[in-house]
Design a protein around this motif. Structure first.
Motif, PDB file in Angstrom:
ATOM      1  N   ALA A  68       0.367 -22.982 -15.990  1.00 16.55           N
ATOM      2  CA  ALA A  68       0.768 -21.532 -16.014  1.00 16.55           C
ATOM      3  C   ALA A  68       2.144 -21.337 -15.564  1.00 16.55           C
ATOM      4  CB  ALA A  68      -0.052 -20.623 -15.074  1.00 16.55           C
ATOM      5  N   ALA A  69       2.642 -22.075 -14.488  1.00 10.04           N
ATOM      6  CA  ALA A  69       4.009 -22.151 -14.154  1.00 10.04           C
ATOM      7  C   ALA A  69       5.075 -22.353 -15.301  1.00 10.04           C
ATOM      8  CB  ALA A  69       4.318 -23.155 -12.931  1.00 10.04           C
ATOM      9  N   LYS A  70       4.799 -23.277 -16.346  1.00  6.19           N
ATOM     10  CA  LYS A  70       5.511 -23.457 -17.517  1.00  6.19           C
ATOM     11  C   LYS A  70       5.744 -22.274 -18.267  1.00  6.19           C
ATOM     12  CE  LYS A  70       4.461 -28.285 -17.833  1.00  6.19           C
ATOM     13  NZ  LYS A  70       3.474 -29.138 -18.511  1.00  6.19           N
ATOM     14  N   ILE A  71       4.982 -21.116 -18.238  1.00  5.18           N
ATOM     15  CA  ILE A  71       4.943 -19.791 -18.959  1.00  5.18           C
ATOM     16  C   ILE A  71       5.276 -18.518 -18.151  1.00  5.18           C
ATOM     17  CG2 ILE A  71       3.722 -18.349 -20.419  1.00  5.18           C
ATOM     18  CD1 ILE A  71       2.379 -21.037 -21.755  1.00  5.18           C
ATOM     19  N   TRP A  72       4.305 -18.341 -17.096  1.00  4.64           N
ATOM     20  CA  TRP A  72       4.116 -17.219 -16.291  1.00  4.64           C
ATOM     21  C   TRP A  72       5.058 -17.280 -15.116  1.00  4.64           C
ATOM     22  CZ3 TRP A  72       1.938 -13.598 -19.441  1.00  4.64           C
ATOM     23  CH2 TRP A  72       0.984 -13.956 -20.249  1.00  4.64           C
ATOM     24  N   ALA A  92       3.436  -2.131 -25.321  1.00  3.30           N
ATOM     25  CA  ALA A  92       2.853  -2.625 -26.520  1.00  3.30           C
ATOM     26  C   ALA A  92       4.287  -3.039 -27.197  1.00  3.30           C
ATOM     27  CB  ALA A  92       1.805  -2.040 -27.139  1.00  3.30           C
ATOM     28  N   VAL A  93       4.438  -4.356 -27.580  1.00  4.45           N
ATOM     29  CA  VAL A  93       5.272  -4.797 -28.523  1.00  4.45           C
ATOM     30  C   VAL A  93       4.748  -4.814 -29.965  1.00  4.45           C
ATOM     31  CG1 VAL A  93       6.988  -6.566 -28.886  1.00  4.45           C
ATOM     32  CG2 VAL A  93       6.705  -5.946 -26.497  1.00  4.45           C
ATOM     33  N   VAL A  94       5.132  -4.087 -30.600  1.00  3.86           N
ATOM     34  CA  VAL A  94       4.390  -3.790 -32.008  1.00  3.86           C
ATOM     35  C   VAL A  94       5.013  -4.579 -33.085  1.00  3.86           C
ATOM     36  CG1 VAL A  94       3.730  -2.285 -33.591  1.00  3.86           C
ATOM     37  CG2 VAL A  94       4.003  -1.341 -31.575  1.00  3.86           C
ATOM     38  N   GLU A  96      13.216  -6.483 -26.066  1.00  2.00           N
ATOM     39  CA  GLU A  96      14.444  -6.096 -25.505  1.00  2.00           C
ATOM     40  C   GLU A  96      14.444  -4.867 -24.623  1.00  2.00           C
ATOM     41  OE1 GLU A  96      18.914  -5.082 -27.096  1.00  2.00           O
ATOM     42  OE2 GLU A  96      17.420  -5.714 -28.296  1.00  2.00           O
ATOM     43  N   ILE A  97      14.043  -3.754 -25.588  1.00  2.00           N
ATOM     44  CA  ILE A  97      14.088  -2.643 -25.039  1.00  2.00           C
ATOM     45  C   ILE A  97      12.842  -2.245 -24.011  1.00  2.00           C
ATOM     46  CG2 ILE A  97      13.744   0.026 -25.644  1.00  2.00           C
ATOM     47  CD1 ILE A  97      15.513  -0.628 -28.175  1.00  2.00           C
ATOM     48  N   VAL A  98      11.758  -2.691 -24.572  1.00  2.00           N
ATOM     49  CA  VAL A  98      10.377  -2.462 -23.901  1.00  2.00           C
ATOM     50  C   VAL A  98      10.441  -3.006 -22.383  1.00  2.00           C
ATOM     51  CG1 VAL A  98       8.025  -3.073 -23.618  1.00  2.00           C
ATOM     52  CG2 VAL A  98       9.085  -2.762 -25.909  1.00  2.00           C
ATOM     53  N   ARG A  99      11.095  -3.848 -22.029  1.00  2.00           N
ATOM     54  CA  ARG A  99      11.242  -4.468 -20.677  1.00  2.00           C
ATOM     55  C   ARG A  99      11.938  -3.512 -19.939  1.00  2.00           C
ATOM     56  NH1 ARG A  99      13.467 -10.292 -18.781  1.00  2.00           N
ATOM     57  NH2 ARG A  99      15.436  -9.116 -19.251  1.00  2.00           N
ATOM     58  N   HIS A 144       4.872 -10.134 -25.798  1.00  2.00           N
ATOM     59  CA  HIS A 144       3.925  -9.252 -25.246  1.00  2.00           C
ATOM     60  C   HIS A 144       3.888  -8.897 -23.766  1.00  2.00           C
ATOM     61  CE1 HIS A 144       2.657  -8.922 -29.344  1.00  2.00           C
ATOM     62  NE2 HIS A 144       2.343 -10.070 -29.252  1.00  2.00           N
ATOM     63  N   ALA A 145       4.428  -9.555 -22.956  1.00  2.00           N
ATOM     64  CA  ALA A 145       4.338  -9.513 -21.411  1.00  2.00           C
ATOM     65  C   ALA A 145       5.697  -8.963 -20.970  1.00  2.00           C
ATOM     66  CB  ALA A 145       3.945 -10.665 -20.647  1.00  2.00           C
ATOM     67  N   GLN A 146       6.617  -8.652 -21.615  1.00  2.00           N
ATOM     68  CA  GLN A 146       7.887  -8.279 -21.003  1.00  2.00           C
ATOM     69  C   GLN A 146       7.897  -6.932 -20.475  1.00  2.00           C
ATOM     70  OE1 GLN A 146      10.576 -10.508 -20.599  1.00  2.00           O
ATOM     71  NE2 GLN A 146       9.137 -11.669 -21.241  1.00  2.00           N
ATOM     72  N   GLY A 147       7.168  -6.085 -20.699  1.00  2.00           N
ATOM     73  CA  GLY A 147       6.871  -4.587 -20.264  1.00  2.00           C
ATOM     74  C   GLY A 147       6.213  -4.734 -18.944  1.00  2.00           C
ATOM     75  N   TYR A 148       5.345  -5.823 -18.730  1.00  2.90           N
ATOM     76  CA  TYR A 148       4.678  -6.020 -17.557  1.00  2.90           C
ATOM     77  C   TYR A 148       5.897  -6.659 -16.513  1.00  2.90           C
ATOM     78  CZ  TYR A 148       0.757  -4.762 -20.022  1.00  2.90           C
ATOM     79  OH  TYR A 148      -0.053  -4.224 -21.075  1.00  2.90           O
ATOM     80  N   VAL A 149       6.694  -7.553 -16.864  1.00  2.00           N
ATOM     81  CA  VAL A 149       7.758  -8.045 -16.304  1.00  2.00           C
ATOM     82  C   VAL A 149       8.675  -6.936 -15.596  1.00  2.00           C
ATOM     83  CG1 VAL A 149       9.763  -9.439 -16.093  1.00  2.00           C
ATOM     84  CG2 VAL A 149       7.801 -10.224 -17.390  1.00  2.00           C
ATOM     85  N   GLY A 150       8.958  -6.091 -16.411  1.00  2.00           N
ATOM     86  CA  GLY A 150       9.837  -4.792 -16.089  1.00  2.00           C
ATOM     87  C   GLY A 150       9.141  -4.004 -15.139  1.00  2.00           C
ATOM     88  N   GLY A 151       7.859  -3.670 -15.614  1.00  2.00           N
ATOM     89  CA  GLY A 151       7.174  -2.621 -14.825  1.00  2.00           C
ATOM     90  C   GLY A 151       6.495  -3.121 -13.594  1.00  2.00           C
ATOM     91  N   LEU A 152       6.180  -4.453 -13.359  1.00  2.00           N
ATOM     92  CA  LEU A 152       5.460  -4.953 -12.219  1.00  2.00           C
ATOM     93  C   LEU A 152       6.686  -5.141 -10.955  1.00  2.00           C
ATOM     94  CD1 LEU A 152       2.814  -7.505 -13.328  1.00  2.00           C
ATOM     95  CD2 LEU A 152       2.644  -5.168 -12.386  1.00  2.00           C
TER      96      LEU A 152
END
Length: 868
Positions: free
Chosen positions: A49-53, A208-210, A227-230, A287-295
């Protein structure tokens, strides 16, 4: 390709590494449709998981004081009190006594849910309900608990459930604006208007990244690229909750929710609630970049997604919810489910799902009366050891942690809070001013032949199209009602239509406007502005199978062509929740503006289209496409695809200084492959997804879940034709109006335009084992628009056709879809494709209900119903 597009292509190619280096870590196939990596609900491997998350560090740090307070409170709670914190019912399904007895940790109003079931409820009405629920929750006379409840709501483009609120452009338009500072202002204003109604918690932002614009929730996404979502996710969270070091969850802030975790924008075919086949690396990178920014910004709740990941529903996915989100990414708030989403997990129903608890779901969003058996089942499953007590304690710890951080134990009750009931803040002019800025910055100019725009206001301007003076249409879904339908301009108190803004500008300059939906006029205008586009829709209802605009019914194109043929310059203002294939409409327009779904401040569009009174530019276009624009109805194209050839690229958008060289010769030939003799199945031994079977008698309805069901006056039984239980038998007594219907399982609708184009018929095989001495009606229903319920339903009496079938023999009966269309059924919005009802006594067996061309019938004999 025109010169301006070449310029944008060159810029993007030159600068893509600079723009996306923090995000794009691997090369990906990003089409959203073709994947190969197989992933299951794996066990957690920290090294892998450390290689990705990443390990994320939230700006909101844990407090020893809060943690001790949570621990001290937890040890005093009974199992029943803990489980009640995990249950979130809907306001239409609980009473104050229920809240007093159970002490639910939270509750919600779903789309279309209002205090007193009245969409015109005032802010005082909202506050009154919030106050009553709060007082019932802290009343310990029945449940022994004084833990305050919290109210969650979908405020996705402003406080959109409340009459008179400021409705901002939907997210797709905000993505085109690409202004994080503006986004934070919008979120802060939304928090203010929400707090006026006594509500604590907002189910936003959607991050969501559509990847497939056929998805009906495309407009809820900011971009096809992370890019914008995060960046936006962080801005929205800070606007709603406050900054971690400044006014965090203070008296003017609400709890935010980043949603829907994870992969909702990348399902196969763009199917709502479908399956994402992204690799794990893509799941993070895209798909997870919005969570990176929001968290990192400190979001306190995350909503689980309806979608699956490689066949496993996320609501029951321990690896994603617990191992990745909570353990690896360090999220210490709570995970809330979506509308009965736990019931979609294999082996679960909405009343019973231990797997979701064990996977890491902390709060169950459980509307309908299913909340009570779910509550009871969770308690029993803990007592039996199916759910560890530690998992319950973890869930409740997270819920209490957020409630304490939000100050819910110390804040005054909803009716006494600083903003509660201040109706002047709902739709305040200062709020609308920000919304108008957002509208202006969201507009994207795709075509401007011979610099037609901006227009001088001191001329005769014809304003045409059915969206010109239609605030509901320009606002889209999630606008007062869930789907955004059934509203009138008068429902949007304080709002302005696009036409009203044009009229005001032109009148002030001494010009003249003529409003004409169909484009007719008495005096020939100098120029026409035609405002047209998609009808409002929300989740499920908006899914389409290709991106052609008005397929099979080109009424808006006909309007554009008619005006152009009369020598009138035409400005097209296109209202839509996604980019669409509009080549023909582009050809028929001299200027073309993608206005998206601008919300309540339609008059701001005139600020950009019209010159100032001094005949100078008042506001230039700023919007740039955050979604690639398709060059064909079937093109699914995303930035950085290996074969990237859209009609307009990501980042495209003209200004008044640009010379547009787009010619009026775009291909108007659709590349949609016609699948000859296609059969669309509704029932083949069982209801075919997304349809579900319901038995009804008078006002009673039950879902058919077994081989034998009955209500007063009707009995259902699975029977055999070719193989075991491939058919069903209906027996009615004639003592009630009874029958069977097939309805969309999520209450959504289905686009059957393709089947209509293929001249298909609603066809089914039938065998009668009784005389037919009474009318038997076959009906088809669609989503009604406004109050015209009858316009979306049609029935045909098939008594004569049934009576002609020999007893004990099977025969096909067919009704052309054209028959239903001629009676007003909108085949693009079908909710019930088949309903059989009668008030008489009958004994019929039904096999293979389908939509099929005449040559695909399986029977030697076929009875066709006359449309008349």
């Amino acid at each position: 390709m025109n010169v301006t597009m070449m310029k944008y292509f060159g810029f993007m190619k030159k600068n893509w590494l600079y723009i996306t280096l923090p995000l794009l870590m691997v090369g990906c196939n990003q089409s959203g449709d073709k994947r190969s990596t197989s992933v299951d609900s794996r066990s957690f491997d920290e090294t892998q998981a450390a290689k990705i998350w990443p390990k994320l560090q939230s700006d909101v740090k844990k407090s020893e004081k809060i943690e001790k307070r949570v621990t001290d409170l937890l040890v005093t709670m009974t199992l029943q009190q803990k489980v009640a914190q995990m249950i979130q019912p809907e306001i239409r399904d609980i009473t104050l006594e229920d809240m007093r007895k159970y002490g639910f940790g939270s509750y919600l109003n779903g789309g279309g849910g209002f205090p007193n079931n009245n969409k015109h409820s005032t802010p005082d009405d909202w506050v009154a309900l919030a106050e009553k629920m709060y007082q019932a929750s802290i009343d310990d006379s029945l449940d022994g608990s004084t833990i305050p409840t919290m109210w969650g709501t979908d405020a996705v483009h402003g406080h959109n459930n409340v009459i008179g609120s400021t409705l901002f452009p939907h997210n797709i338009g905000l993505g085109a604006a690409n202004n994080p500072q503006l986004i934070e202002k919008i979120a802060e204003i939304t928090a203010t208007e929400v707090m006026v109604t006594g509500i604590d918690w907002v189910f936003a932002p959607t991050v969501a990244v559509v990847r497939n614009d056929r998805w009906g929730r495309t407009y809820e996404g900011y971009s096809e690229d992370p890019e914008i979502v995060r960046t936006y996710s962080a801005s929205i969270v800070k606007g709603l909750q406050g900054h971690a070091n400044k006014d965090f969850l203070g008296d003017k802030r609400v709890i935010s929710t980043i949603k829907h975790f994870i992969g909702d924008g990348g399902t196969v075919g763009g199917d709502d609630q479908g399956d994402s086949l992204a690799s794990e690396q893509e799941l993070f990178t895209i798909h997870a970049q919005g969570y990176v920014g929001g968290l990192i910004a400190g979001a306190q709740s995350v909503m689980a997604s309806f979608n699956s990941w490689h066949g496993d529903k996320v609501h029951g996915h321990k690896y994603l919810l617990t191992d990745v989100l909570k353990n690896r990414m360090g999220f210490d708030g709570f995970v809330v489910g979506d509308w009965n989403g736990h019931g979609q997990i294999k082996g679960c129903v909405k009343e019973n799902c231990a797997q979701a608890v064990n996977a890491g779901l902390d709060i169950f969003m459980v509307p309908t009366k299913a909340w009570k058996p779910l509550y009871e089942n969770i308690i029993t499953q803990v007592q039996q050891g199916d759910i560890p007590q530690s998992r319950i304690d973890d869930a409740v710890t997270r819920i209490l942690r957020v409630k304490i951080r939000a100050g819910l134990f110390e804040k005054r009750s909803p009716a006494k809070r600083i903003l509660s009931g201040n109706a002047a803040l709902i739709g305040a002019e200062a709020h609308r001013k920000v919304a108008r800025q957002a509208v202006r910055e969201s507009l994207v100019l795709l075509k401007n032949k011979d610099h037609l725009l901006p227009l001088s206001a001191n001329q005769h301007i014809l304003v045409a199209g059915d969206a010109a003076d239609n605030i509901g249409k320009q606002s889209g879904g999630w606008s007062i009602t869930w789907q955004g339908t059934g509203n009138k301009n008068a429902d949007f108190i304080g709002a302005s239509s696009i036409y009203s803004g044009i009229e005001q500008k032109v009148n002030n300059a001494g010009g003249k406007t003529t409003l004409s939906v169909d484009g007719s006029y008495t005096i020939k205008p100098d120029v026409a502005i035609v405002v047209f586009g998609e009808e409002p829709y929300a989740e499920g209802h908006g899914d389409i199978d290709n991106l052609e605009y008005q397929r099979g019914n080109k009424k808006d194109l006909a309007l554009l062509k008619s005006l152009k043929a009369e020598g009138i310059p035409v400005v097209a203002v296109f209202i839509s929740g996604r980019p669409m294939w509009v080549n023909a409409e582009l050809n028929a327009s001299d200027a073309f503006v993608a206005a998206w779904l601008p919300g309540s401040e339609g008059k701001a569009i005139a600020d950009v289209l019209m010159k100032a009174q001094a005949n100078s530019i008042q506001y230039d276009f700023k919007g740039k496409l955050s979604f690639s624009w398709p060059k064909s109805p079937t093109q699914i194209v995303n930035r950085f695809d290996d074969d990237y050839l859209p009609l307009f690229p990501y980042g495209f958008g003209l200004t008044y200084n640009d010379t547009d060289t787009l010619l009026d010769n775009l291909s108007e030939k659709s590349n949609v492959a016609v699948e000859e003799n296609k059969i669309t199945d509704i029932f083949v031994g069982q209801a075919i997804e997304p349809w579900e079977m319901q038995l009804f008698s008078q006002e009673q309805y039950i879902e058919i879940e077994t081989s034998s069901e009955s209500l007063s006056g009707i009995a259902y039984r699975a029977v055999d034709k070719y193989i075991q239980e491939d058919s069903f038998r209906l027996q009615t007594t004639g003592k009630s109006n009874a029958g069977i219907k097939f309805i969309h399982g999520n209450g959504f609708n289905k686009d059957l335009s393709f089947e209509l184009e293929q001249n298909a018929s609603l066809t089914f095989s039938v065998k009668r084992d009784s005389d037919i001495n009474t009318p038997v009606y076959i009906s088809m229903n669609c989503e009604a628009i406004g109050d015209t319920q009858a316009s979306c339903q049609a029935s045909y009496d098939i008594q004569a056709q049934l009576a002609a079938v020999p007893l004990g023999k099977w025969q096909d009966v067919a009704i052309s879809l054209n028959c239903f269309a001629e009676k007003g059924v909108q085949l693009s919005k079908v909710t019930v494709p088949f309903e059989l009802r009668t008030s008489g006594a009958i004994n019929l067996s039904i096999n293979h209900i389908r939509l099929a061309p005449e040559q695909r019938t399986n029977e030697v004999t076929r009875s066709t119903v006359n449309c008349l």
